[in-house]
Scaffold this motif. Structure first.
Motif, PDB file in Angstrom:
ATOM      1  N   LEU A   1      84.869 133.976 -46.731  1.00  0.00           N
ATOM      2  CA  LEU A   1      84.903 132.558 -47.067  1.00  0.00           C
ATOM      3  C   LEU A   1      83.569 132.241 -47.744  1.00  0.00           C
ATOM      4  CD1 LEU A   1      86.428 130.947 -43.848  1.00  0.00           C
ATOM      5  CD2 LEU A   1      87.511 131.179 -46.093  1.00  0.00           C
ATOM      6  N   ILE A   2      83.618 131.562 -48.861  1.00  0.00           N
ATOM      7  CA  ILE A   2      82.369 131.249 -49.566  1.00  0.00           C
ATOM      8  C   ILE A   2      81.431 130.469 -48.642  1.00  0.00           C
ATOM      9  CG2 ILE A   2      81.372 129.956 -51.508  1.00  0.00           C
ATOM     10  CD1 ILE A   2      84.007 130.646 -53.048  1.00  0.00           C
ATOM     11  N   SER A   3      82.015 129.588 -47.844  1.00  0.00           N
ATOM     12  CA  SER A   3      81.208 128.751 -46.939  1.00  0.00           C
ATOM     13  C   SER A   3      80.530 129.553 -45.832  1.00  0.00           C
ATOM     14  CB  SER A   3      82.095 127.674 -46.305  1.00  0.00           C
ATOM     15  OG  SER A   3      83.145 128.296 -45.568  1.00  0.00           O
ATOM     16  N   SER A   4      80.922 130.813 -45.643  1.00  0.00           N
ATOM     17  CA  SER A   4      80.351 131.589 -44.540  1.00  0.00           C
ATOM     18  C   SER A   4      79.161 132.451 -44.956  1.00  0.00           C
ATOM     19  CB  SER A   4      81.432 132.482 -43.917  1.00  0.00           C
ATOM     20  OG  SER A   4      81.658 133.603 -44.749  1.00  0.00           O
ATOM     21  N   VAL A   5      78.896 132.527 -46.244  1.00  0.00           N
ATOM     22  CA  VAL A   5      77.775 133.356 -46.705  1.00  0.00           C
ATOM     23  C   VAL A   5      76.506 132.501 -46.765  1.00  0.00           C
ATOM     24  CG1 VAL A   5      76.903 134.781 -48.609  1.00  0.00           C
ATOM     25  CG2 VAL A   5      79.335 134.865 -48.004  1.00  0.00           C
ATOM     26  N   PRO A   6      75.454 132.940 -46.084  1.00  0.00           N
ATOM     27  CA  PRO A   6      74.216 132.152 -46.043  1.00  0.00           C
ATOM     28  C   PRO A   6      73.685 131.844 -47.444  1.00  0.00           C
ATOM     29  CG  PRO A   6      74.104 133.981 -44.485  1.00  0.00           C
ATOM     30  CD  PRO A   6      75.354 134.178 -45.293  1.00  0.00           C
TER      31      PRO A   6
ATOM     32  N   ARG B   1      68.789 135.334 -49.677  1.00  0.00           N
ATOM     33  CA  ARG B   1      69.059 135.827 -51.032  1.00  0.00           C
ATOM     34  C   ARG B   1      68.004 136.819 -51.506  1.00  0.00           C
ATOM     35  NH1 ARG B   1      71.576 130.236 -53.722  1.00  0.00           N
ATOM     36  NH2 ARG B   1      73.571 130.451 -52.644  1.00  0.00           N
ATOM     37  N   SER B   2      66.757 136.534 -51.228  1.00  0.00           N
ATOM     38  CA  SER B   2      65.728 137.452 -51.726  1.00  0.00           C
ATOM     39  C   SER B   2      65.725 138.765 -50.942  1.00  0.00           C
ATOM     40  CB  SER B   2      64.353 136.783 -51.705  1.00  0.00           C
ATOM     41  OG  SER B   2      63.998 136.458 -50.388  1.00  0.00           O
ATOM     42  N   ARG B   3      66.254 138.733 -49.728  1.00  0.00           N
ATOM     43  CA  ARG B   3      66.342 139.984 -48.959  1.00  0.00           C
ATOM     44  C   ARG B   3      67.484 140.872 -49.434  1.00  0.00           C
ATOM     45  NH1 ARG B   3      66.735 139.230 -42.632  1.00  0.00           N
ATOM     46  NH2 ARG B   3      67.060 141.482 -42.669  1.00  0.00           N
ATOM     47  N   ASN B   4      68.559 140.254 -49.978  1.00  0.00           N
ATOM     48  CA  ASN B   4      69.792 140.995 -50.213  1.00  0.00           C
ATOM     49  C   ASN B   4      70.194 141.144 -51.673  1.00  0.00           C
ATOM     50  OD1 ASN B   4      70.849 141.573 -47.432  1.00  0.00           O
ATOM     51  ND2 ASN B   4      70.481 139.357 -47.262  1.00  0.00           N
TER      52      ASN B   4
ATOM     53  N   GLU C   1      67.501 140.383 -60.771  1.00  0.00           N
ATOM     54  CA  GLU C   1      68.518 140.202 -61.813  1.00  0.00           C
ATOM     55  C   GLU C   1      69.767 139.514 -61.265  1.00  0.00           C
ATOM     56  OE1 GLU C   1      68.704 140.629 -65.180  1.00  0.00           O
ATOM     57  OE2 GLU C   1      66.546 140.822 -64.879  1.00  0.00           O
ATOM     58  N   GLU C   2      70.182 139.917 -60.075  1.00  0.00           N
ATOM     59  CA  GLU C   2      71.363 139.308 -59.451  1.00  0.00           C
ATOM     60  C   GLU C   2      71.126 137.826 -59.174  1.00  0.00           C
ATOM     61  OE1 GLU C   2      73.512 142.949 -57.021  1.00  0.00           O
ATOM     62  OE2 GLU C   2      71.742 142.055 -56.131  1.00  0.00           O
ATOM     63  N   ILE C   3      69.933 137.525 -58.673  1.00  0.00           N
ATOM     64  CA  ILE C   3      69.601 136.125 -58.359  1.00  0.00           C
ATOM     65  C   ILE C   3      69.603 135.277 -59.628  1.00  0.00           C
ATOM     66  CG2 ILE C   3      67.718 134.626 -57.556  1.00  0.00           C
ATOM     67  CD1 ILE C   3      67.075 136.871 -55.474  1.00  0.00           C
ATOM     68  N   LYS C   4      69.043 135.843 -60.677  1.00  0.00           N
ATOM     69  CA  LYS C   4      69.004 135.127 -61.951  1.00  0.00           C
ATOM     70  C   LYS C   4      70.430 134.864 -62.456  1.00  0.00           C
ATOM     71  CE  LYS C   4      65.771 136.875 -64.487  1.00  0.00           C
ATOM     72  NZ  LYS C   4      65.124 137.814 -65.447  1.00  0.00           N
ATOM     73  N   TYR C   5      71.255 135.914 -62.380  1.00  0.00           N
ATOM     74  CA  TYR C   5      72.633 135.798 -62.857  1.00  0.00           C
ATOM     75  C   TYR C   5      73.417 134.752 -62.057  1.00  0.00           C
ATOM     76  CZ  TYR C   5      77.485 136.928 -63.836  1.00  0.00           C
ATOM     77  OH  TYR C   5      78.805 136.842 -64.186  1.00  0.00           O
ATOM     78  N   CYS C   6      73.317 134.811 -60.749  1.00  0.00           N
ATOM     79  CA  CYS C   6      74.107 133.895 -59.899  1.00  0.00           C
ATOM     80  C   CYS C   6      73.632 132.454 -60.048  1.00  0.00           C
ATOM     81  CB  CYS C   6      74.036 134.329 -58.438  1.00  0.00           C
ATOM     82  SG  CYS C   6      74.897 135.885 -58.113  1.00  0.00           S
ATOM     83  N   ASN C   7      72.325 132.267 -60.141  1.00  0.00           N
ATOM     84  CA  ASN C   7      71.821 130.904 -60.296  1.00  0.00           C
ATOM     85  C   ASN C   7      72.259 130.275 -61.617  1.00  0.00           C
ATOM     86  OD1 ASN C   7      70.522 130.401 -57.842  1.00  0.00           O
ATOM     87  ND2 ASN C   7      68.669 131.488 -58.488  1.00  0.00           N
ATOM     88  N   ALA C   8      72.531 131.110 -62.619  1.00  0.00           N
ATOM     89  CA  ALA C   8      72.971 130.594 -63.920  1.00  0.00           C
ATOM     90  C   ALA C   8      74.491 130.437 -63.995  1.00  0.00           C
ATOM     91  CB  ALA C   8      72.490 131.535 -65.025  1.00  0.00           C
ATOM     92  N   ALA C   9      75.199 130.894 -62.966  1.00  0.00           N
ATOM     93  CA  ALA C   9      76.668 130.820 -62.977  1.00  0.00           C
ATOM     94  C   ALA C   9      77.130 129.393 -62.688  1.00  0.00           C
ATOM     95  CB  ALA C   9      77.238 131.780 -61.939  1.00  0.00           C
ATOM     96  N   PRO C  10      78.371 129.069 -63.094  1.00  0.00           N
ATOM     97  CA  PRO C  10      78.886 127.701 -62.897  1.00  0.00           C
ATOM     98  C   PRO C  10      78.847 127.280 -61.420  1.00  0.00           C
ATOM     99  CG  PRO C  10      80.414 128.997 -64.253  1.00  0.00           C
ATOM    100  CD  PRO C  10      79.336 129.933 -63.775  1.00  0.00           C
TER     101      PRO C  10
ATOM    102  N   SER D   1      79.199 132.739 -56.677  1.00  0.00           N
ATOM    103  CA  SER D   1      78.754 133.984 -57.313  1.00  0.00           C
ATOM    104  C   SER D   1      77.961 134.864 -56.347  1.00  0.00           C
ATOM    105  CB  SER D   1      77.914 133.678 -58.552  1.00  0.00           C
ATOM    106  OG  SER D   1      78.739 133.153 -59.579  1.00  0.00           O
ATOM    107  N   PHE D   2      77.079 134.234 -55.581  1.00  0.00           N
ATOM    108  CA  PHE D   2      76.359 135.021 -54.572  1.00  0.00           C
ATOM    109  C   PHE D   2      77.343 135.612 -53.558  1.00  0.00           C
ATOM    110  CE2 PHE D   2      72.444 132.609 -55.815  1.00  0.00           C
ATOM    111  CZ  PHE D   2      71.581 133.683 -55.963  1.00  0.00           C
TER     112      PHE D   2
END
Lengths: 122, 122, 122
Positions: B17-22, B28-31, B35-44, B49-50
């Motif tokens: 469930l999207i609501s269940s992911v911290p 986020r910085s641990r996992n 590049e992934e963080i940059k990509y997800c933060n730019a996603a709609p 995305s995370f």
């Protein structure tokens, strides 16, 4: 010159709402092996585990390209075996015949609401 | 005469469930890699995305047949790389060792409520 | 010495909330073949069946590594054919060109709330 793995014979996916899978003892003893029942009852969330294994059995049926018999006894012929490297598939009876020499791989997952399972026959 | 693809070594599926992911920065910085963080933060929908990438990492762990370390640092060793032909997998550290020479394919999807990801190791 | 199956070219997964897939005649006639429309309308839950086939088409696009054209006409180029051994994929037009000689396998499933589909190109 034996069949060298290679071609994928079939894939199967199944999803279920955890709340939609029956939880009665009758249903469980008809569709799950003793080992599966023991495993699921010991899991943190038994209903989710039973639902996940149910979905895994359905996914295997689909990967084999045979129609499942729904809530019928033959779901027991597809046994999902827990292991440290993840679940594996043990086939019995009609399911083993239907598989011929195919190898099956399965994976399953559940969220709080639903389960999804995937199987591939090669 | 190298291993010619052929046999599937393992498959992995994961749903969340999207609501269940911290959603905390710490998590986020641990996992996730930079590049992934940059990509997800730019996603709609960054949270979706995370969550999708989290599920993809879990699916890869399962396909490799190794237990994931949950919220531990090693999730970072499995990097999901965005590309025009869809996501691909880049392994680092322990995950690369566990994979040996196996090739990984991954796909992921999200609805408004949940994410599902699938991986295969060959 | 033809390409002997072997390597997996790509995988694709797609999930959708059934409630999120448009149900208008216009949408359906743009994206589904006559055979698909006939099949889904005859199914116990047509909206779920259309959503499942929509997800299957998206999963095939992802497995081929080509961007789908969303609600565009080309979704029709990926036809999901019902069969007793489960659904199979028939490619037309641009989708057939994109696939080259690859073989596609697909599976789909729906719960009361959502659909999930999986495809592999080999």
């Amino acid at each position: 010159f034996a069949q060298a793995g290679g071609d994928i014979a079939g894939v199967g996916v199944d999803t279920e709402l955890i709340s939609s899978v029956p939880t009665s003892e009758t249903f469980r003893s008809r569709n799950f092996t003793d080992e599966e029942i023991k495993y699921c009852n010991a899991a943190p969330d038994p209903n989710a585990s039973f639902a996940g294994r149910w979905a895994a059995k359905e996914a295997v049926f689909k990967a084999l390209g045979v129609a499942s018999k729904g809530a019928g006894a033959s779901m027991k012929d597809i046994e999902i075996v827990a292991g440290q490297a993840g679940p594996s598939v043990q086939l019995h009876g009609d399911a083993a015949s239907a598989a011929g020499g195919k190898t099956l791989k399965v994976s399953l997952s559940h969220s709080d609401a639903s389960v999804v399972a995937f199987a591939v026959a090669q």
